[in-house]
Enzyme design. Structure first.
Site, PDB file in Angstrom:
ATOM      1  CD  GLU A  28      -1.679  -2.394   1.599  1.00  0.00           C
ATOM      2  OE1 GLU A  28      -0.493  -2.614   1.931  1.00  0.00           O
ATOM      3  OE2 GLU A  28      -2.570  -3.277   1.652  1.00  0.00           O
ATOM      4  CG  PHE A  72      -9.767  -9.993  11.384  1.00  0.00           C
ATOM      5  CD1 PHE A  72      -8.509 -10.330  11.885  1.00  0.00           C
ATOM      6  CD2 PHE A  72      -9.967 -10.050  10.017  1.00  0.00           C
ATOM      7  CE1 PHE A  72      -7.487 -10.720  11.035  1.00  0.00           C
ATOM      8  CE2 PHE A  72      -8.949 -10.450   9.164  1.00  0.00           C
ATOM      9  CZ  PHE A  72      -7.701 -10.779   9.673  1.00  0.00           C
ATOM     10  CD  GLN A  73      -7.331  -7.617   7.938  1.00  0.00           C
ATOM     11  OE1 GLN A  73      -8.186  -7.398   7.091  1.00  0.00           O
ATOM     12  NE2 GLN A  73      -6.149  -8.133   7.640  1.00  0.00           N
TER      13      GLN A  73
END
Ligand SMILES: Cc1ncc(C[n+]2csc(CCOP(=O)(O)OP(=O)(O)O)c2C)c(N)n1
Ligand SMILES: [Mg+2]
Lengths: 577, 184
Positions: free
Chosen positions: A67, A129-130
């Site tokens: 990214e 999560f995340q």
């Protein structure tokens, strides 16, 4: 696949249409003129990627390898085109990987819209999560950021994002979209944003300030213009030339001001700052007037502020009010877009030539040429020097390539020895000095200016920070020319260790891989130059190659960049050796 | 070089009423290492616009830069900086003492009267006293009450009103309108 997207096209009218939040993202991007996206998928942004699948004939998505690479590529694209660079990233690690690029874009005023996926709104705040607080994490490194939790807010949030990113002093914007907002439906209607109550992108012109500035310029005997990226961001190159040519004032550029006027312009006296040219630095304290145009007096430009521009009055032409009096007191601040303010000043000044004053810069240049430049671009000793490579590459591209750099000695050398004919020919990480910026930024630059050659100079250290982007270059077939100036050192840090830390080379020597083998693995052809005799041929091979190409040059291990204004010293204390 | 003296400044910050704005504003203080002495937030007289009143000790030079950097945040409308003599300001303090100490003699009652404070609530166990005033005044009362046993003491952040007639922000919004028409 394609029939469906054709259908979507036909339906494009002003009426509202029912669609998912994800499709609204794509439609909004189209309305803003986006044709290329740099990104990387993941769970929380999958609905948007799914919508993207239907738009492949209108929107080019470049899958980077990280990214950070996506954001730097978008920066490169934005810098050469003047358009807003667009990125996609997933939640959590995807979003946090964008932070370096955002901070870089913030420092260098690069317009970006980064869209991150976020966990479903019902899970927000639960350490799902995340899940990362993306708005909190990116707040200090964005011009604006916003979390969208409802599908119907997507068009308005993106309209605002694009407006903020590109208006006034440009900058990066993050729009964090929860997964449910991507999936749920809305009635799509797009209204571009034209103003925001709490935001003044450009101050209205104060004609009194214009008057005062013109008066100072007409009285000045030794004026010096400092030109920054504001010229390029404001598309004010022509207005600047008119001003310079009427006033006869010598002009020095900052690192990000490079290429705002041609290198060969007779009034161009070179680069400011720590590794800039001798003349513009030393003459800063002799000038009786400094006209700063779209620049922000970074400490790498000014050195010790208490001994900066000691004999000069200062006119500061700037779009961002927070820059006025931040570092250097402005006797006459001229707020506003330089594209509008410069012509008003030009109209009020008398024609002048400043021949003797320009001759003083010429004399300084001769000193610098004899003591430094000549040895750097035409050395008699055996070792290859960065300057000679850069200067020859510049010539091989007819001095008209887009120059991208990474960060370090090779960056300063590139800024000093590459030459430019047209504007928007420089993409370098100025304010943040981000190693790893070069290669991905070059990809974006090439995609933004496909008709121009794009050449990136990287060091052996920084190359390895984003070397994985060779994969993107291969997959997307981006014909960038990579010049690796390999000194087997973190050269810039080593130079400081040599000069200021008693040659104690703590952790700056690099034992490097065989870069040609790595390039081969990514199907990027390469050549390695170890001796001067083969340099010209290698450059020729690179310039004539069709696709991407790596030219590695083994340069002198302990070469230094001079002149140098040591950190914290005055510009008057510039060292020639 | 002599370092310039710090003074007390009151900032009136007007913003859109969005989530996360407080964080955006306070990070500007943090970056410049300026400690916030007191902070109050509320709706302003203009509906939909939020007002933060912040008191800091800083140099005049620093405060100018700080104000501009806060104003640079997209959702911040305007920042006004005042010295003490340009505003009327107050803070409110609450003191909790045991009711038995109040009944023990008339000392506390005397203090309440003398300091223009008032008794908010009396229960068999405790009594709550309220005083509005400047920090020095509320502090002084605390010190006077303390020997009788103050079990809780809180003081609010500063609220302030300018001495000029109109709400400054209204003038600012008007100016914005005329600037907009000039730009278009
Ligand atoms: C991400 C990051 N980490 C560390 C630095 C500090 N730094 C500045 S220049 C430099 C050395 C760069 O070495 P190299 O890429 O080989 O380029 P050279 O100076 O040798 O040309 C370092 C470590 C930085 N600018 N960016
Ligand atoms: Mg190196």
């Amino acid at each position: 696949m394609e029939p469906q997207s054709q259908l979507l096209m036909k339906e494009k009218t002003n009426e509202t249409r029912r669609m998912s939040g994800s499709e609204a993202v794509m439609q909004s991007l189209l309305k803003e003129g986006t044709s290329i996206i740099f990104g990387y998928p993941g769970g929380a942004i999958m609905p948007i990627y799914d919508a993207l699948y239907n738009y492949h004939d209108q929107m080019h998505h470049v899958l980077t390898r990280h990214e950070q690479g996506a954001v730097h590529a978008a920066q490169g694209y934005a810098r050469v085109t003047g358009k807003v660079g667009v990125c996609f990233a997933t939640s959590g690690p995807g979003a946090t990987n964008t932070v370096t690029g955002l901070a870089d874009a913030m420092m260098d005023s690069t317009p970006l819209v980064v869209i991150t996926g976020q966990v479903t709104s019902s899970l927000l705040g639960t350490d799902a999560f995340q899940e990362t607080d993306v708005v909190g994490v990116t707040q200090p490194v964005t011009k604006w950021n916003y979390q969208v939790r409802k599908a119907e807010d997507i068009p308005a949030a993106l309209a605002r994002a694009f407006y903020i990113a590109r208006s006034g002093r440009p900058g990066p914007v993050v729009v964090d979209i929860t997964k449910d907002a991507q999936i749920n439906e809305l009635d799509f209607q797009y209204r571009p944003v034209k103003s925001i109550r709490s935001y003044t992108p450009e101050s209205p012109i104060d004609f009194h300030q214009i008057e005062e500035a013109a008066k100072l310029i007409n009285l000045s005997k030794k004026p010096l213009a400092l030109i920054g990226q504001g010229i390029v961001l404001g598309n004010a190159e022509k207005e600047l030339l008119d001003f310079l040519e009427k006033s006869g004032i010598p002009a020095a550029w900052t690192l990000l001001g490079l290429s705002a006027i041609p290198s060969s312009h007779p009034q161009n006296v070179g680069m400011l700052g720590m590794h800039g040219n001798y003349g513009p630095n030393i003459k800063t304290n002799e000038a009786d007037l400094i006209i700063a145009i779209g620049m922000r007096f970074d400490d790498r430009v000014t050195g010790d502020l208490t001994r900066y521009a000691t004999n000069a009055k200062v006119i500061h032409m700037e779009i961002d009010p927070a820059e006025i009096n931040k570092n250097v007191h402005a006797d006459v601040p001229v707020l506003g877009n330089v594209k509008k303010t410069l012509p008003l000043i030009t109209g009020k000044i008398t024609k002048n030539e400043h021949k003797d004053w320009l001759a003083e810069f010429e004399a300084c240049f001769r000193i610098e040429y004899n003591r430094i430049i000549d040895k750097e671009i035409a050395p008699d000793d055996k070792g290859l020097r960065m300057g000679e490579v850069i200067s020859k590459v510049s010539s091989a591209f007819n001095d008209d390539a887009v120059m991208v750099t990474d960060v370090g000695q090779h960056q300063m050398m590139s800024a000093r020895y590459f030459r430019f004919k047209q504007t928007r020919s420089v993409v370098t990480s100025g304010g943040l000095g981000t190693m790893g910026f070069g290669v991905p930024a070059a990809m974006g630059a090439k995609l933004g200016a496909p008709e121009r050659p794009v050449c990136v100079f990287v060091g052996d250290g920084g190359f390895q920070m984003t070397i994985q982007e060779l994969g993107t270059i291969f997959q997307t077939k981006i014909p960038v020319k990579i010049v690796l100036l390999n000194n087997n050192f973190l050269g810039m840090v080593r130079q400081w260790q040599e000069l200021f830390f008693d040659r104690r080379y703590a952790s700056t020597e690099l034992i490097n891989p065989d870069f040609q083998t790595i390039a081969k693995g990514y199907h990027v052809p390469s050549v390695k130059v170890t001796e001067r005799e083969t340099l010209n041929d290698a450059i020729k091979q690179m310039v004539e190659s069709e696709g991407p190409f790596l030219m590695e040059v083994l340069v002198e291990k302990e070469g230094n960049v001079f002149p140098m204004v040591p950190s914290g010293a005055s510009v008057s204390d510039i060292r020639l050796e | 070089m002599k370092t310039p003296d710090k003074e007390e400044f009151t900032l009136s910050i007007y913003s859109e009423n969005h989530v996360g704005l407080l964080n955006q504003i306070t990070t500007v203080f943090t970056r410049r290492h300026i400690n916030i002495e007191s902070l109050t937030t509320s709706e302003s007289a203009i509906s939909g616009i939020h007002k933060f009143t912040v008191v800091v000790d800083a140099t005049a030079d620093n405060i100018e830069k700080l104000a501009k950097q806060i104003e640079k945040r997209i959702d911040v409308l305007k920042v006004f900086v005042f010295r003490a003599d340009e505003i009327i300001h107050q803070e409110i303090a609450l003191y909790k003492v045991s009711t038995s100490s109040l009944l023990g003699g008339n000392e506390i009652e005397k203090l309440v009267r003398q300091y223009g404070a008032r008794i908010l609530e009396i229960t068999p166990e405790y009594t709550v006293i309220e005083k509005t005033g400047h920090k020095e005044e509320t502090q002084e009362l605390f010190e006077k009450l303390d020997p009788y046993g103050v079990s809780q003491f809180v003081r609010s952040g500063r609220i302030a009103i300018t001495k000029t007639k109109k709400e400054l922000l209204e003038n600012y919004l008007k100016k914005l309108e005329t600037d907009q028409t000039q730009l278009n």
